[in-house]
Design a protein around this motif. Structure first.
Motif, PDB file in Angstrom:
ATOM      1  N   ILE A  59      10.007   7.334  -7.063  1.00  0.00           N
ATOM      2  CA  ILE A  59      10.338   6.021  -6.517  1.00  0.00           C
ATOM      3  C   ILE A  59      11.592   6.141  -5.642  1.00  0.00           C
ATOM      4  O   ILE A  59      12.596   6.726  -6.037  1.00  0.00           O
ATOM      5  CB  ILE A  59      10.580   5.011  -7.657  1.00  0.00           C
ATOM      6  CG1 ILE A  59       9.273   4.800  -8.445  1.00  0.00           C
ATOM      7  CG2 ILE A  59      11.081   3.681  -7.112  1.00  0.00           C
ATOM      8  CD1 ILE A  59       9.451   3.965  -9.691  1.00  0.00           C
ATOM      9  N   ASP A  63      12.162   1.250  -2.329  1.00  0.00           N
ATOM     10  CA  ASP A  63      11.069   0.670  -3.108  1.00  0.00           C
ATOM     11  C   ASP A  63      11.554  -0.353  -4.134  1.00  0.00           C
ATOM     12  O   ASP A  63      10.770  -1.193  -4.597  1.00  0.00           O
ATOM     13  CB  ASP A  63      10.306   1.767  -3.875  1.00  0.00           C
ATOM     14  CG  ASP A  63       9.628   2.768  -2.964  1.00  0.00           C
ATOM     15  OD1 ASP A  63       9.383   2.426  -1.797  1.00  0.00           O
ATOM     16  OD2 ASP A  63       9.348   3.890  -3.434  1.00  0.00           O
ATOM     17  N   TRP A  66      10.940  -4.316  -3.901  1.00  0.00           N
ATOM     18  CA  TRP A  66       9.513  -4.629  -4.012  1.00  0.00           C
ATOM     19  C   TRP A  66       9.018  -4.398  -5.435  1.00  0.00           C
ATOM     20  O   TRP A  66       8.251  -5.212  -5.974  1.00  0.00           O
ATOM     21  CB  TRP A  66       8.704  -3.770  -3.043  1.00  0.00           C
ATOM     22  CG  TRP A  66       8.968  -4.045  -1.609  1.00  0.00           C
ATOM     23  CD1 TRP A  66       9.634  -3.241  -0.724  1.00  0.00           C
ATOM     24  CD2 TRP A  66       8.593  -5.210  -0.867  1.00  0.00           C
ATOM     25  NE1 TRP A  66       9.698  -3.830   0.513  1.00  0.00           N
ATOM     26  CE2 TRP A  66       9.062  -5.036   0.467  1.00  0.00           C
ATOM     27  CE3 TRP A  66       7.903  -6.372  -1.189  1.00  0.00           C
ATOM     28  CZ2 TRP A  66       8.856  -5.987   1.454  1.00  0.00           C
ATOM     29  CZ3 TRP A  66       7.697  -7.333  -0.192  1.00  0.00           C
ATOM     30  CH2 TRP A  66       8.167  -7.138   1.096  1.00  0.00           C
ATOM     31  N   LEU A  67       9.456  -3.309  -6.050  1.00  0.00           N
ATOM     32  CA  LEU A  67       9.022  -3.002  -7.408  1.00  0.00           C
ATOM     33  C   LEU A  67       9.546  -4.036  -8.396  1.00  0.00           C
ATOM     34  O   LEU A  67       8.832  -4.457  -9.313  1.00  0.00           O
ATOM     35  CB  LEU A  67       9.490  -1.601  -7.795  1.00  0.00           C
ATOM     36  CG  LEU A  67       9.050  -1.096  -9.182  1.00  0.00           C
ATOM     37  CD1 LEU A  67       7.537  -1.120  -9.311  1.00  0.00           C
ATOM     38  CD2 LEU A  67       9.594   0.309  -9.431  1.00  0.00           C
ATOM     39  N   ASP A 162       1.841  -9.539  -7.289  1.00  0.00           N
ATOM     40  CA  ASP A 162       2.167  -8.186  -7.749  1.00  0.00           C
ATOM     41  C   ASP A 162       1.435  -7.139  -6.909  1.00  0.00           C
ATOM     42  O   ASP A 162       2.032  -6.157  -6.448  1.00  0.00           O
ATOM     43  CB  ASP A 162       1.787  -8.083  -9.230  1.00  0.00           C
ATOM     44  CG  ASP A 162       1.947  -6.683  -9.804  1.00  0.00           C
ATOM     45  OD1 ASP A 162       2.549  -5.817  -9.145  1.00  0.00           O
ATOM     46  OD2 ASP A 162       1.464  -6.452 -10.921  1.00  0.00           O
ATOM     47  N   THR A 166       3.196  -4.315  -4.735  1.00  0.00           N
ATOM     48  CA  THR A 166       3.021  -2.925  -5.157  1.00  0.00           C
ATOM     49  C   THR A 166       2.494  -2.065  -4.017  1.00  0.00           C
ATOM     50  O   THR A 166       2.798  -0.874  -3.930  1.00  0.00           O
ATOM     51  CB  THR A 166       2.087  -2.842  -6.365  1.00  0.00           C
ATOM     52  OG1 THR A 166       2.629  -3.629  -7.434  1.00  0.00           O
ATOM     53  CG2 THR A 166       1.924  -1.409  -6.854  1.00  0.00           C
ATOM     54  N   VAL A 169       4.978   0.021  -2.187  1.00  0.00           N
ATOM     55  CA  VAL A 169       5.569   1.215  -2.807  1.00  0.00           C
ATOM     56  C   VAL A 169       4.499   2.242  -3.186  1.00  0.00           C
ATOM     57  O   VAL A 169       4.781   3.192  -3.906  1.00  0.00           O
ATOM     58  CB  VAL A 169       6.399   0.831  -4.057  1.00  0.00           C
ATOM     59  CG1 VAL A 169       7.483  -0.158  -3.684  1.00  0.00           C
ATOM     60  CG2 VAL A 169       5.524   0.241  -5.161  1.00  0.00           C
ATOM     61  N   SER A 170       3.260   2.051  -2.699  1.00  0.00           N
ATOM     62  CA  SER A 170       2.136   2.860  -3.166  1.00  0.00           C
ATOM     63  C   SER A 170       2.196   4.321  -2.738  1.00  0.00           C
ATOM     64  O   SER A 170       1.441   5.145  -3.253  1.00  0.00           O
ATOM     65  CB  SER A 170       0.809   2.241  -2.709  1.00  0.00           C
ATOM     66  OG  SER A 170       0.742   2.169  -1.294  1.00  0.00           O
ATOM     67  N   ILE A 177       5.554   4.404 -11.221  1.00  0.00           N
ATOM     68  CA  ILE A 177       5.568   2.961 -10.952  1.00  0.00           C
ATOM     69  C   ILE A 177       5.012   2.196 -12.145  1.00  0.00           C
ATOM     70  O   ILE A 177       5.599   1.215 -12.617  1.00  0.00           O
ATOM     71  CB  ILE A 177       4.751   2.650  -9.686  1.00  0.00           C
ATOM     72  CG1 ILE A 177       5.458   3.198  -8.445  1.00  0.00           C
ATOM     73  CG2 ILE A 177       4.505   1.147  -9.549  1.00  0.00           C
ATOM     74  CD1 ILE A 177       4.613   3.159  -7.190  1.00  0.00           C
ATOM     75  N   LYS A 181       7.133  -0.290 -14.739  1.00  0.00           N
ATOM     76  CA  LYS A 181       6.662  -1.668 -14.907  1.00  0.00           C
ATOM     77  C   LYS A 181       6.361  -1.961 -16.368  1.00  0.00           C
ATOM     78  O   LYS A 181       6.724  -3.016 -16.895  1.00  0.00           O
ATOM     79  CB  LYS A 181       5.423  -1.907 -14.051  1.00  0.00           C
ATOM     80  CG  LYS A 181       4.877  -3.326 -14.164  1.00  0.00           C
ATOM     81  CD  LYS A 181       3.652  -3.532 -13.306  1.00  0.00           C
ATOM     82  CE  LYS A 181       3.989  -3.548 -11.845  1.00  0.00           C
ATOM     83  NZ  LYS A 181       2.813  -3.908 -10.998  1.00  0.00           N
TER      84      LYS A 181
END
Length: 341
Positions: A59, A63, A66-67, A162, A166, A169-170, A177, A181
């Motif tokens: 990560i 990111d 957004w995460l 979500d 997500t 950040v994929s 990730i 979460k």
């Protein structure tokens, strides 16, 4: 093709988790169960990461906003709304109603995040929404719309937010990730549930909740992030529409839920929508602008760069630059195809 398999496998695992969570609700409060499911997914994935070395890019600092937003909407709010909704609905109806998630995900990706959505996908989304309306229509009009479907629709909206966050950040490690979460959202919901007076369940229920969460949330989310990387948000959500059908079938088989006319009619409409999504083909001449990013890759037609001598064998992850490229082939809005149309 691999992105479709990721999405379908993710859908199957999550679809089975809905009726299993319904069973677990008999001995655990909805809010506490929401926390245990996510905490089980986070702890399970943490153990997997200890035993298996990932080649993925971790990560990144960019990111984190957004995460964090994805965790708040999909990890904290979503499962709580779902489980309170499940407590007020049959598992089979709730499973089919979860198809709203894909339609809302697609709408947000198209309207807000400007992802390409063609007429076929829109028609499929319309069929899915129509099926959800039929399914949730009250059997006795004098009673109005029950709170169960409303709460489940709220969960679908939270997960749609979500999913779109997500996607941002994929390119980073999908298991990391999903683990973050699960740990953050699970700890938050368990703490809130206990503070509100929830009773800690028997050890076997905690273990069962953790297993369901690990498979239905942890592994499923890992596969979902991989699908986002390959397919984009709207199309991953479309393939994910298979989840409610699996969940509804499992609910009928495991819990003896009745097969009602609204269930059949709603299921047919949703099946039509799913078929329209699965048979979509996207082909045109397109241009790749120069870009630089870091993710796990092999040297396909989009990755034709040179390396330093210390780069490990493929597949590998490292910062790399894409040159301008114009070509024509079947594609989806993955991390390399986010062009305008």
């Amino acid at each position: 093709m691999i992105g479709i398999l990721y999405a379908l496998a993710s859908a199957a695992l999550f679809g089975l988790s809905a009726p299993l969570a319904k069973i677990l609700l008999g001995g655990v409060s909805p809010w506490l169960l929401a926390g245990l499911l996510y905490l089980g997914s986070g702890l399970g994935l943490a153990l997997v990461r200890l035993l298996w070395h990932s080649k993925e890019t971790g990560i990144q600092k960019a990111d984190l906003p957004w995460l964090a937003a994805a965790i708040l909407s999909g990890g904290v709010a979503g499962p709580v709304l779902l489980l309170f909704g499940l407590a007020r609905s049959s598992a089979s109806e709730a499973s089919l109603l979860l198809n709203l998630e894909s339609a809302l995900t697609l709408a947000m990706a198209w309207v807000i995040f400007k992802e390409n959505v063609d007429r076929r996908l829109l028609l499929g989304a319309a069929a899915i929404v129509s099926g959800a309306v039929v399914l949730s229509w009250p059997r006795d009009p004098s009673l109005g719309l029950g709170w169960g479907p409303v709460l489940i629709a709220g969960a679908c909206l939270a997960w749609a937010i979500d999913n779109n966050f997500t996607r941002k950040v994929s390119a980073s490690d999908p298991m990391q990730i999903a683990m973050v979460k699960g740990l953050v959202a699970g700890a938050a919901n368990v703490t809130i549930a206990l503070a509100l007076g929830a009773s800690w369940p028997a050890g076997i229920l905690v273990l069962e909740s953790a297993v369901v969460g690990f498979l239905g949330y942890g592994i499923s989310l890992t596969l979902f992030v991989l699908a986002l990387r390959h397919l984009g948000t709207a199309r991953t959500g479309a393939y994910y529409s298979l989840a409610p059908f699996i969940g509804a079938a499992a609910a009928i088989a495991l819990l003896g839920d009745p097969v009602t006319m609204s269930f059949v009619a709603g299921g047919i409409l949703m099946a039509i929508g799913l078929w329209l999504h699965l048979t979509e083909r996207h082909l045109h001449l397109h241009e790749h602008e120069p870009m630089e990013h870091d993710h796990l890759h092999t040297h396909d037609e989009h990755h034709q760069h040179r390396h330093a001598s210390d780069v490990p064998p493929e597949p590998h992850a490292h910062p790399h630059r894409h040159r301008r490229l114009v070509h024509r082939h079947l594609h989806y809005p993955d991390i390399h195809h986010r062009h305008t149309h």
